[in-house]
Structures are given as structure tokens and as C-alpha cells.
Design a protein around this motif. Structure first.
Motif, mmCIF file in Angstrom:
data_model
loop_
_atom_site.group_PDB
_atom_site.id
_atom_site.type_symbol
_atom_site.label_atom_id
_atom_site.label_comp_id
_atom_site.label_asym_id
_atom_site.label_seq_id
_atom_site.Cartn_x
_atom_site.Cartn_y
_atom_site.Cartn_z
ATOM 1 N N UNK A 72 0.829 -1.215 0.000
ATOM 2 C CA UNK A 72 0.000 0.000 0.000
ATOM 3 C C UNK A 72 0.861 1.262 0.000
ATOM 4 N N UNK A 73 2.014 1.228 0.670
ATOM 5 C CA UNK A 73 2.901 2.398 0.623
ATOM 6 C C UNK A 73 3.471 2.585 -0.778
ATOM 7 N N UNK A 74 3.645 1.486 -1.506
ATOM 8 C CA UNK A 74 4.073 1.618 -2.904
ATOM 9 C C UNK A 74 3.015 2.370 -3.712
ATOM 10 N N UNK A 75 1.725 2.095 -3.422
ATOM 11 C CA UNK A 75 0.651 2.827 -4.102
ATOM 12 C C UNK A 75 0.738 4.312 -3.805
ATOM 13 N N UNK A 76 1.028 4.651 -2.525
ATOM 14 C CA UNK A 76 1.122 6.063 -2.134
ATOM 15 C C UNK A 76 2.229 6.757 -2.912
ATOM 16 N N UNK A 77 3.441 6.162 -2.895
ATOM 17 C CA UNK A 77 4.579 6.786 -3.568
ATOM 18 C C UNK A 77 4.335 6.873 -5.081
ATOM 19 N N UNK A 78 3.821 5.801 -5.648
ATOM 20 C CA UNK A 78 3.569 5.797 -7.097
ATOM 21 C C UNK A 78 2.563 6.863 -7.480
ATOM 22 N N UNK A 79 1.514 7.032 -6.679
ATOM 23 C CA UNK A 79 0.489 8.026 -6.994
ATOM 24 C C UNK A 79 1.064 9.436 -6.944
ATOM 25 N N UNK A 80 1.852 9.750 -5.900
ATOM 26 C CA UNK A 80 2.399 11.107 -5.766
ATOM 27 C C UNK A 80 3.412 11.400 -6.874
ATOM 28 N N UNK A 81 4.274 10.431 -7.211
ATOM 29 C CA UNK A 81 5.256 10.674 -8.264
ATOM 30 C C UNK A 81 4.577 10.741 -9.632
ATOM 31 N N UNK A 82 3.550 9.910 -9.848
ATOM 32 C CA UNK A 82 2.820 9.951 -11.112
ATOM 33 C C UNK A 82 2.160 11.315 -11.313
ATOM 34 N N UNK A 83 1.557 11.839 -10.238
ATOM 35 C CA UNK A 83 0.945 13.180 -10.329
ATOM 36 C C UNK A 83 1.997 14.234 -10.646
ATOM 37 N N UNK A 84 3.187 14.110 -9.999
ATOM 38 C CA UNK A 84 4.243 15.101 -10.238
ATOM 39 C C UNK A 84 4.676 15.077 -11.705
ATOM 40 N N UNK A 85 4.827 13.874 -12.273
ATOM 41 C CA UNK A 85 5.213 13.766 -13.684
ATOM 42 C C UNK A 85 4.106 14.323 -14.580
ATOM 43 N N UNK A 86 2.853 13.994 -14.260
ATOM 44 C CA UNK A 86 1.719 14.419 -15.086
ATOM 45 C C UNK A 86 1.565 15.938 -15.088
ATOM 46 N N UNK A 87 1.592 16.554 -13.902
ATOM 47 C CA UNK A 87 1.281 17.986 -13.823
ATOM 48 C C UNK A 87 2.476 18.883 -14.138
ATOM 49 N N UNK A 88 3.643 18.295 -14.443
ATOM 50 C CA UNK A 88 4.774 19.099 -14.934
ATOM 51 C C UNK A 88 4.906 18.978 -16.448
ATOM 52 N N UNK A 89 3.942 18.332 -17.078
ATOM 53 C CA UNK A 89 3.999 18.112 -18.527
ATOM 54 C C UNK A 89 4.173 19.418 -19.313
ATOM 55 N N UNK A 90 3.543 20.539 -18.898
ATOM 56 C CA UNK A 90 3.716 21.771 -19.695
ATOM 57 C C UNK A 90 5.094 22.407 -19.531
#
Length: 570
Positions: free
Chosen positions: A464-482
Motif C-alpha cells: 500500500x505504501x508503494x501505491x502512495x509513492x507511485x500516486x504522488x510521483x505519477x501526479x508530479x510527472x503528469x502535472x509538470x507536462x507543460x
């Protein structure tokens, strides 16, 4: 008319009284015929301020100085020249053996710190004196008399008594503090009200004296005892305690119940509580109201076998007991209420999660049907399918796909709350490395700077902690796309009792006024055509971290990036 008070004796009247006394009428005879040793000791005692008396000859004729007048009291001046037995018949049986020892065997006797009421008007009580009886030789070397010297030791004795009282008080205070330290610990651990009250009784009763203590509550017109430590002083009284006292006619319990104030009796009156007969009833009592949230719930009654003057220290101790018990019971009540609320909330959450799981499962079949029939329709129409109809079927397919994504997100959210945590040591650096590897395809062709500082080992559920880290890093990659160059930082801070882990990016950020909505289910702050997602990821993060006993946080500025964090107990 009121007679004038008797004049106080002159400060140095004894030399004149002895000089003018008719000694020829006594067994001693005229002063000029006295032995030299008697005349010398008489001159000696007259010159001394200490109370002194010489008893001469077989008759023990009394000759005393000015200081000894206070010992003589109203026997002065008649006691001068009088035989000791005639003057003091009330103590002769005690004194005779002393005088015989001095006269016949030449012994010396000392009685230290004897309480004597030589000043009846002294409000502080009797004084203390040391009495010394020693032989006086006559002119032939034989014992001719007894010299008694009285030395007042009142100041020293009372100082010693005060020191001993202080020592006892300090010891009792220390014992009380130790007992309260244990009691405070026990009160914080106990979860049953009556067991808690019993613990108070067990700790406090030994600090007072022999007796018993009971906790009484009114039921059906009687004072019913709920908890008792120690037994009543005789079986019939214990039977009365067990049967219950009448509510209205037991003032010892009724007074604190109605007044809300402690009630102390140095000398207990059993008749006031309708307890009759010549029985060994308690001698002293203290009854304390027991409150919960300002309302008196019962009465804690101490009944001691011996009389007791309830001192200020006693009252302070019992007052502390009363307040500590009230706080403990109120804390227990609050804990019980909070536990009931928690249980109700947990039941509601479990029901909601079961409903969400069931709904998610049940939605899959109709979505499959929609997708299936849409495909059949497209296939069946073949070349007859015009552009408009094809567009409509495409919208249906996209909506069904979107529905499947949402169903998967709901199932994932439900599983995050339902699956048990398998706690162990988790390497946060390894979780970050795995998440970065999973995101390589998404970040391919982009400039992404990763700034990851050393991260700690924590205790938690790795999956479950892997889900937490993956979600936060995925959001960081997604929202820095511009951004031309994305900068993503990951670090941890050691705090008291917890690790705080943060992920910061230089992406599009968000309006701070909406940050409270970020961790809610299906809450999105950006349009789906700009950034894909279900609005469930951060809600899942919050739920997983909460199950680990931690908290989540978010800070951001629109157009400047965001920082997301979570804490885990150390």
C-alpha cells in the motif's frame, strides 16, 4: 462587692519567709541549731533561679526557693516547713520509694521531660520538666536529706514534637504522593468505572486508618453500595451496608449528595443515620461527592474505626482524590462516548465500502453489455454506418471505457480500506526507485530532473505504501507536462515520533483555497481534457496513510508547482 484578687507573691520573698518562719515548731528546730550542711544547701537554693527544694530529715521537712513556688501552686506558703507526705498525700505512694532510695541507699533519680500542668492558665497545655532527686549529706557524712531540682524543658520538648510531627507529615505526604503517582497511572489505564473507583479506595484507605470505604449510589429509595474495600466494624453493620441505607434519613450520605461538598465528622454520630444500640460503630467519617460532567453520581464514604480530627492535610488529600476521580471518570465517559462514535463510524464506513464494492461489481455487467452491443451494432451496420452514427458509437465506447476506469478506481479505493495491513520494515528509497522505473515510459522524450535525497526505513505495509509513492510521483510527472524542464524533489524530515516525506514539483500547481478538496473522492481541480485522471488517487493516498496512523498535506500556488506530503509514525 467583688473581693480584690490575691496579690502576686513578691519576686524574691522566700529568703524573708524562711528567715521569719518558726522553725522551732518543726522537727528541724531553730535555724541556729541546723546542721551546717543544711544551712549551706538552703543558702545555695535561695540563690538559684531554678526551682529547687530540700527535704530534710526522716520527716522530709520542705524548704524551697522562689523558683519552686510555681511547683507548689496553691500549697504555698503553707507547704514551707511541712512534711512532704502531709503536703503531697496524693503523690506520696509514688514519691516514697524515690525518697527511700535516696535516704537509705544514697541513690540519685532523674525523670526526663515529664508533663506537668504547673501553669493551669497556659493555653498551650502542660509544660515539660526534668526532675532530679539527689542525696544531701549531713555534718557526719550520712544522708540527711533530699535535694530536688526541677529544670523546665518545655521549649526543647515541643520543638522535638514539632520536628517529629513535621517528619511524620513529610513521610505521609511522600507516601501520599507515591500513592497518587500510582493512582494517576492506574486511572489513566482503567476502562471500567467501578474498577477505577475500587482502585481509588485501595490506594487511599491505607493512608488514613483502619476502617472501610464504600461507594454508594441511590436506587429505589436506598443508598446501595456498589464497591467496598475493607469490612464494617461488626457483622450487623456490614449487613446494614449490604441491605442499603434509607435515602432520606442517612444525612452522612445525603449531605454531600445534595450540597456537592465533602462532609467530615471528627466524631461520628450513628444515631443521626438511624443506627442504634451500643455497638462499635465507626468513630470518624468523611463522605465525598463523586461527579461526572458536573452531576453528582454517587458518594464515596470513608468510615474509620478510631476518632480522627480531619486536618487540613487530610482534607487536601481527600479533595485531590475527589477531583482526580472526577477527572478520571469524565475521561472514561469521554473515551466510551468516543469509542461508541468510532464504532458507529466504522460500521457506517464498512457498510459504505461494502456498498461501493458491490455497486462497482454490479456496474461491470451493464458496462460490458453497452460495449458489447455497441461493437455488434458497428459490425452489423458495416458499410451502412455513416460518419454521424460512427461518431455516436465512438462517444458510447469512450463513455463505457471511462466508466470502466472509474469502476476500477472505486474497487481500488475499496480494497485499500478492506485489505489487512502486513506491517514490516519498508525501504522508501526502493519504493521511489520502482515508481520512477514504472514512469519511464510516461516521461520518455521529456526533460525530467529527479532530486531524491536519502530516505529512511519505515514501518508499514509495503504494497500500500508503494501505491502512495507511485500516486504522488505519477501526479508530479503528469502535472509538470507543460514545463520545458520538470523538476521533481523527494525528501524526508525527522520529526518527534514521526517521519515526514515530501514530493515537490514545479508543475501547474493549484489554487490554495481548494486544497481541502484535493484528498476527497472524485475531486479534481483541472479539466480532464488538460490532465487525465479519476479523482480517486489522492483519496486513496489519504486512506492508506490514515490506516498507518499518519496524516497527509498539500501546498501549492497556481502556476508555480505543488508540494504533497505524508507522515508515518517512527
Amino acid at each position: 462587692m467583688t473581693p480584690d484578687p490575691a496579690p502576686e507573691p513578691a519576686e524574691h520573698e522566700m529568703p524573708a519567709l524562711i528567715q521569719g518562719f518558726d522553725w522551732a515548731a518543726t522537727p528541724l528546730g531553730p535555724r541556729e541549731d541546723w546542721p551546717i550542711s543544711l544551712r549551706v544547701v538552703t543558702e545555695l537554693l535561695l540563690a538559684q533561679p531554678l526551682p529547687m527544694i530540700v527535704l530534710w530529715g526522716p520527716e522530709l521537712i520542705q524548704i524551697y526557693n522562689d523558683g519552686y513556688r510555681i511547683v507548689m501552686g496553691d500549697k504555698h506558703p503553707a507547704g514551707l516547713g511541712q512534711p512532704n507526705q502531709a503536703c503531697w498525700p496524693e503523690v506520696w505512694d509514688f514519691n516514697r520509694s524515690i525518697f527511700e532510695g535516696v535516704l537509705t541507699r544514697g541513690e540519685t533519680f532523674t525523670f526526663t521531660d515529664q508533663p506537668l500542668a504547673l501553669r493551669p492558665s497556659d493555653p498551650t497545655g502542660p509544660g515539660y520538666f526534668t526532675l532530679n532527686f539527689s542525696p544531701v549529706k549531713d555534718d557526719h557524712g550520712a544522708v540527711g536529706g533530699v535535694l530536688a531540682i526541677v529544670t523546665e524543658t518545655t521549649a526543647r520538648v515541643r520543638a522535638a514534637q514539632q520536628a517529629e510531627l513535621h517528619r511524620i507529615t513529610v513521610e505521609r505526604r511522600n507516601a501520599t504522593l507515591e500513592a497518587f503517582a500510582v493512582l494517576t497511572r492506574d486511572l489513566g489505564l482503567e476502562t471500567d468505572a467501578l474498577t477505577l473507583i475500587r482502585r481509588v479506595q485501595e490506594v487511599v484507605l491505607p493512608l488514613l486508618a483502619a476502617g472501610f470505604v464504600g461507594y454508594y449510589v441511590p436506587e429505589d429509595g436506598l443508598w446501595r453500595i456498589k464497591v467496598q474495600v475493607g469490612l464494617a466494624s461488626f457483622p450487623e453493620l456490614q449487613a446494614a451496608v449490604d441491605a442499603g441505607f434509607p435515602f432520606e434519613t442517612t444525612p452522612n450520605l445525603l449531605i454531600p449528595w445534595r450540597s456537592g461538598q465533602a462532609h467530615y465528622q471528627d466524631v461520628y454520630d450513628p444515631a443521626a443515620d438511624q443506627l442504634l444500640g451500643n455497638n462499635p460503630y465507626p468513630q470518624a467519617t468523611a463522605t465525598l461527592p463523586v461527579r461526572v460532567n458536573g452531576q453528582v453520581q454517587g458518594v464515596l464514604g470513608f468510615a474509620l474505626n478510631d476518632t480522627r480530627v480531619w486536618s487540613s492535610v487530610d482534607r487536601a488529600v481527600l479533595g485531590t482524590v475527589e477531583r482526580s476521580l472526577t477527572l478520571a471518570l469524565e475521561r472514561l465517559e469521554q473515551t466510551r462516548h468516543a469509542e461508541q462514535q468510532r464504532a458507529a463510524l466504522q460500521a457506517a464506513n464498512e457498510e459504505l465500502e461494502a456498498f461501493a464494492y458491490s455497486v462497482s461489481h454490479d456496474l461491470r455487467a451493464p458496462v460490458r453489455h453497452i460495449q458489447g452491443f455497441s461493437g455488434l451494432l458497428r459490425k452489423g451496420m458495416g458499410s451502412q454506418l455513416d460518419l454521424k452514427a460512427s461518431h455516436y458509437l465512438g462517444v458510447i465506447d469512450e463513455a463505457a471505457g471511462r466508466m470502466n476506469v472509474l469502476i476500477d478506481a472505486m474497487l481500488e479505493l475499496s480494497r485499500a480500506a478492506r485489505l489487512p495491513l502486513r506491517l514490516g520494515t519498508v525501504d522508501l528509497e526502493a519504493l521511489v526507485l520502482r515508481s520512477r522505473q514504472d514512469l519511464e515510459m510516461e516521461a520518455q522524450g521529456r526533460a525530467v530532473q529527479w532530486r531524491v535525497t536519502p530516505l529512511p526505513l519505515v514501518t508499514g505495509d509495503q504494497d500500500t505504501l508503494q501505491q502512495v509513492v507511485s500516486n504522488l510521483l505519477s501526479n508530479a510527472v503528469k502535472y509538470t507536462r507543460p514545463r520545458e524542464t520538470a523538476v521533481i524533489e523527494v525528501w524526508a524530515e525527522a520529526r518527534e515520533g514521526a517521519w515526514a516525506v515530501f514530493v515537490r514539483d514545479n508543475g501547474v500547481g493549484f489554487d490554495p483555497q481548494y486544497q481541502d478538496k484535493l484528498f476527497g473522492v472524485f475531486q479534481r481541480l483541472h479539466l480532464e481534457r488538460e490532465f487525465e485522471g479519476t479523482g480517486v488517487g489522492l483519496a486513496n493516498v489519504r486512506r492508506i496513510i490514515a490506516r498507518h496512523g499518519g496524516t497527509v498535506s498539500a501546498q501549492g500556488v497556481l502556476g508555480e508547482g505543488a508540494t504533497f506530503g505524508f507522515t508515518l509514525p517512527r
